[in-house]
Design a protein around this motif. Structure first.
Motif, mmCIF file in Angstrom:
data_model
loop_
_atom_site.group_PDB
_atom_site.id
_atom_site.type_symbol
_atom_site.label_atom_id
_atom_site.label_comp_id
_atom_site.label_asym_id
_atom_site.label_seq_id
_atom_site.Cartn_x
_atom_site.Cartn_y
_atom_site.Cartn_z
ATOM 1 N N VAL A 154 0.845 -1.197 0.000
ATOM 2 C CA VAL A 154 0.000 0.000 0.000
ATOM 3 C C VAL A 154 0.884 1.252 0.000
ATOM 4 O O VAL A 154 1.834 1.350 0.774
ATOM 5 N N LEU A 155 0.545 2.210 -0.894
ATOM 6 C CA LEU A 155 1.364 3.413 -1.036
ATOM 7 C C LEU A 155 0.790 4.625 -0.308
ATOM 8 O O LEU A 155 1.536 5.448 0.217
ATOM 9 N N ILE A 156 -0.538 4.725 -0.292
ATOM 10 C CA ILE A 156 -1.183 5.940 0.202
ATOM 11 C C ILE A 156 -0.785 6.302 1.638
ATOM 12 O O ILE A 156 -0.470 7.466 1.914
ATOM 13 N N PRO A 157 -0.763 5.347 2.592
ATOM 14 C CA PRO A 157 -0.372 5.722 3.961
ATOM 15 C C PRO A 157 1.028 6.330 4.042
ATOM 16 O O PRO A 157 1.274 7.215 4.874
ATOM 17 N N MET A 158 1.949 5.879 3.194
ATOM 18 C CA MET A 158 3.306 6.427 3.223
ATOM 19 C C MET A 158 3.306 7.907 2.847
ATOM 20 O O MET A 158 3.937 8.730 3.508
ATOM 21 N N VAL A 159 2.588 8.233 1.775
ATOM 22 C CA VAL A 159 2.557 9.615 1.300
ATOM 23 C C VAL A 159 1.771 10.497 2.274
ATOM 24 O O VAL A 159 2.216 11.595 2.640
ATOM 25 N N VAL A 160 0.614 9.998 2.727
ATOM 26 C CA VAL A 160 -0.249 10.785 3.605
ATOM 27 C C VAL A 160 0.431 11.071 4.952
ATOM 28 O O VAL A 160 0.309 12.165 5.494
ATOM 29 N N SER A 161 1.169 10.101 5.493
ATOM 30 C CA SER A 161 1.823 10.301 6.796
ATOM 31 C C SER A 161 2.862 11.415 6.734
ATOM 32 O O SER A 161 2.987 12.212 7.668
ATOM 33 N N VAL A 162 3.600 11.481 5.631
ATOM 34 C CA VAL A 162 4.599 12.548 5.476
ATOM 35 C C VAL A 162 3.909 13.907 5.338
ATOM 36 O O VAL A 162 4.337 14.903 5.939
ATOM 37 N N LEU A 163 2.826 13.947 4.563
ATOM 38 C CA LEU A 163 2.104 15.200 4.374
ATOM 39 C C LEU A 163 1.467 15.674 5.682
ATOM 40 O O LEU A 163 1.456 16.866 5.976
ATOM 41 N N MET A 164 0.951 14.739 6.474
ATOM 42 C CA MET A 164 0.353 15.108 7.761
ATOM 43 C C MET A 164 1.392 15.716 8.692
ATOM 44 O O MET A 164 1.129 16.710 9.381
ATOM 45 N N ALA A 165 2.587 15.125 8.695
ATOM 46 C CA ALA A 165 3.672 15.671 9.523
ATOM 47 C C ALA A 165 4.040 17.073 9.048
ATOM 48 O O ALA A 165 4.246 17.986 9.859
ATOM 49 N N LEU A 166 4.098 17.249 7.738
ATOM 50 C CA LEU A 166 4.451 18.544 7.154
ATOM 51 C C LEU A 166 3.421 19.613 7.506
ATOM 52 O O LEU A 166 3.770 20.750 7.837
ATOM 53 N N VAL A 167 2.151 19.234 7.479
ATOM 54 C CA VAL A 167 1.065 20.175 7.769
ATOM 55 C C VAL A 167 1.000 20.520 9.259
ATOM 56 O O VAL A 167 0.740 21.664 9.640
ATOM 57 N N ASN A 168 1.265 19.527 10.117
ATOM 58 C CA ASN A 168 1.109 19.729 11.562
ATOM 59 C C ASN A 168 2.299 20.373 12.251
ATOM 60 O O ASN A 168 2.145 20.997 13.309
ATOM 61 N N LYS A 169 3.496 20.222 11.689
ATOM 62 C CA LYS A 169 4.699 20.703 12.376
ATOM 63 C C LYS A 169 4.695 22.212 12.676
ATOM 64 O O LYS A 169 5.144 22.622 13.749
ATOM 65 N N PRO A 170 4.221 23.090 11.779
ATOM 66 C CA PRO A 170 4.239 24.525 12.106
ATOM 67 C C PRO A 170 3.407 24.876 13.338
ATOM 68 O O PRO A 170 3.632 25.917 13.967
ATOM 69 N N ASP A 171 2.433 24.022 13.709
ATOM 70 C CA ASP A 171 1.604 24.273 14.887
ATOM 71 C C ASP A 171 2.147 23.577 16.136
ATOM 72 O O ASP A 171 1.597 23.752 17.222
ATOM 73 N N ASN A 172 3.216 22.810 15.971
ATOM 74 C CA ASN A 172 3.809 22.108 17.105
ATOM 75 C C ASN A 172 4.422 23.126 18.071
ATOM 76 O O ASN A 172 5.144 24.032 17.665
#
Length: 203
Positions: free
Chosen positions: A129-147
């Motif tokens: 499965v490919l989608i979880p790999m791509v989505v997990s990186v994007l989620m980290a990218l989106v959430n980090k500025p609010d960390n």
């Protein structure tokens, strides 16, 4: 860890839906691209954590904060809906400096990231499965500025109320429910004052 819904939170979901509908996930070239994106994303995340650890270690903050074991756990997004009060003053608390607390928070985030990486890697190894790999990186990218740690140590954000330790990490859902919860408490307080007033009149 700033709460509240942002449109950018939808980006990983939209990308996942796009991949599901248009991308050939069995194509060897696409598989290579997804794996490369995943590995680079996770390496960047580890570099970010290493930078944060260095900044926390070199910028000593000796202010004391009292934290309980519950403060170090991820928030329950359903607590507000179920009427569960997560603020329990009876729990035993430990005194830590801001530096010690920040290191513990960072360690927890690193463990969470490593666990997530292992799970996604095993899923991909077994089912390709490919989608979880791509989505997990994007989620980290989106959430980090609010960390909270990123905001304090990398973005130079001043310690505003939402950055007060222990950090209050809330989901968008929890934030939506928060006003209702506050209103209930307010109404309850008004009811108590009204009852006390009636008792005084009777006396």
């Amino acid at each position: 860890m700033a709460g509240g819904f942002k449109f950018t939170m939808l980006i990983p979901l939209l990308v996942g839906l796009y991949m599901k509908n248009t991308v050939d996930t069995e194509n060897e070239e696409n598989i290579l691209y997804a794996r490369t994106f995943f590995v680079i994303g996770k390496i960047c995340e580890l570099i970010l954590y290493a930078t944060l650890y260095y900044r926390i270690s070199t910028q000593r903050r000796d202010k004391i904060v009292e934290v309980s074991e519950k403060d170090m756990q991820p928030p329950n997004p359903l607590a507000s809906m179920l009427g569960i009060d997560e603020d329990d003053d009876s729990v035993e608390k430990e005194k830590l400096t801001h530096t010690e607390y920040d290191k513990r928070v960072l360690t927890g985030e690193i463990k969470q990231t490593l666990l997530q990486t292992c799970i996604i890697t095993m899923i991909h190894a077994k089912w390709k499965v490919l989608i979880p790999m791509v989505v997990s990186v994007l989620m980290a990218l989106v959430n980090k500025p609010d960390n909270a740690l990123v905001r304090i140590y990398l973005l130079g954000d001043k310690e505003s109320p939402d950055l007060k330790r222990p950090f209050k990490s809330k989901s968008g859902f929890a934030d939506m429910m928060a006003p209702k919860k506050s209103k209930k408490k307010k109404d309850k307080g008004k009811g108590s004052r009204k009852a006390r007033g009636n008792n005084k009149k009777k006396n």
